[in-house]
Design a protein around this motif. Structure first.
Motif, mmCIF file in Angstrom:
data_model
loop_
_atom_site.group_PDB
_atom_site.id
_atom_site.type_symbol
_atom_site.label_atom_id
_atom_site.label_comp_id
_atom_site.label_asym_id
_atom_site.label_seq_id
_atom_site.Cartn_x
_atom_site.Cartn_y
_atom_site.Cartn_z
ATOM 1 N N LEU A 1 0.856 -0.997 -0.048
ATOM 2 C CA LEU A 1 -0.072 -0.432 -0.244
ATOM 3 C C LEU A 1 1.221 1.217 -0.426
ATOM 4 O O LEU A 1 2.037 1.569 1.212
ATOM 5 C CB LEU A 1 -1.200 -0.283 1.333
ATOM 6 N N THR A 2 0.104 2.100 -0.803
ATOM 7 C CA THR A 2 1.137 3.552 -0.528
ATOM 8 C C THR A 2 0.252 4.512 -0.902
ATOM 9 O O THR A 2 -0.973 4.421 -0.861
ATOM 10 C CB THR A 2 2.067 3.568 -1.934
ATOM 11 N N GLY A 3 1.029 5.794 -0.198
ATOM 12 C CA GLY A 3 -0.401 6.842 -0.442
ATOM 13 C C GLY A 3 -0.651 6.988 1.479
ATOM 14 O O GLY A 3 -0.107 6.489 2.842
ATOM 15 N N SER A 4 -1.793 7.863 2.055
ATOM 16 C CA SER A 4 -2.512 7.720 3.255
ATOM 17 C C SER A 4 -2.036 6.199 4.084
ATOM 18 O O SER A 4 -2.551 5.139 3.855
ATOM 19 C CB SER A 4 -3.408 8.336 3.008
ATOM 20 N N SER A 5 -1.537 6.872 5.009
ATOM 21 C CA SER A 5 -1.797 5.630 6.334
ATOM 22 C C SER A 5 -2.872 5.073 6.964
ATOM 23 O O SER A 5 -2.603 4.256 7.359
ATOM 24 C CB SER A 5 -0.173 6.322 7.104
ATOM 25 N N ASP A 6 -4.413 6.081 6.573
ATOM 26 C CA ASP A 6 -5.184 5.676 7.186
ATOM 27 C C ASP A 6 -5.458 4.102 6.700
ATOM 28 O O ASP A 6 -6.046 3.716 6.903
ATOM 29 C CB ASP A 6 -6.642 6.326 6.761
#
Length: 200
Positions: free
Chosen positions: A134-139
């Motif tokens: 996964l990349t981007g927001s850690s949410d």
């Protein structure tokens, strides 16, 4: 390279006379070479110095999902000046498919979570091995928690892999991320979610 089991590929080897005398000889597949390799055209050559190169066509037509190897032995009349060429090819091509193709989460109150299950499949005819990240927001996170997920899918058994992504907004507003999948040409799924105010 890799070739589907219902297809074939070919490579042309160029034989040149770089010496000062006439060159003649033959080419043949060495004993023990995979039967996926064939030499369908003329295999004898006779070249004077300066003649155009002789093209030897090699066809790779695998019927089995595996790595195939072999050798072509070039024998020169008179014994000296021969050569050997190594052949390698992979039977079966892995492909990757993912469903759904978009990760649009419903609006989620801060502190709550929603999940989407993504199904990875292999419509090809070779074993698919890869890794999900996964990349981007850690949410956005995998559920259960992991930094990455490895998979290996055999097309003969129609195996699939389910990857669950959880969206847990830590604040209000829009979040974006990407589910990145390797192997079989790779794929990516855009993730979108909106965090909303928690109910009092």
């Amino acid at each position: 390279g890799a070739v589907r089991l219902d297809a074939s590929d070919e490579y042309v080897l160029s034989v040149e006379n770089v010496g000062a005398d006439a060159l003649s000889g033959t080419a043949e597949l060495a004993s023990g070479s995979s039967s996926a390799f064939t030499l369908p055209d003329e295999t004898s050559f006779s070249l004077a110095p300066g003649d155009p190169a002789f093209g030897l066509r090699v066809v790779f037509d695998p019927s089995e999902a595996a790595t195939h190897s072999g050798e072509i032995v070039f024998r020169v009349a008179g014994g000296a000046g021969g050569a050997t060429v190594t052949l390698t090819g992979v039977g079966g091509v892995a492909e990757i498919a993912v469903d759904p193709t978009a990760g649009d989460f419903p609006d989620v109150a801060v502190g709550d979570s929603e999940t989407i299950d993504f199904t990875i499949s292999n419509p090809g005819d070779g074993v698919l091995t890869g890794t999900a990240t996964l990349t981007g927001s850690s949410d956005f996170a995998f559920s259960p928690t992991a930094t990455s997920i490895d998979y290996s899918l055999d097309p003969e058994s129609a195996e699939t892999e389910t990857i669950r992504v959880r969206f847990t907004p830590t604040a209000t507003g829009s979040r974006t991320g990407t589910l990145v999948l390797t192997g079989g040409g790779g794929a990516s799924v855009e993730l979108n979610g909106v965090g909303t105010e928690a109910s009092p």
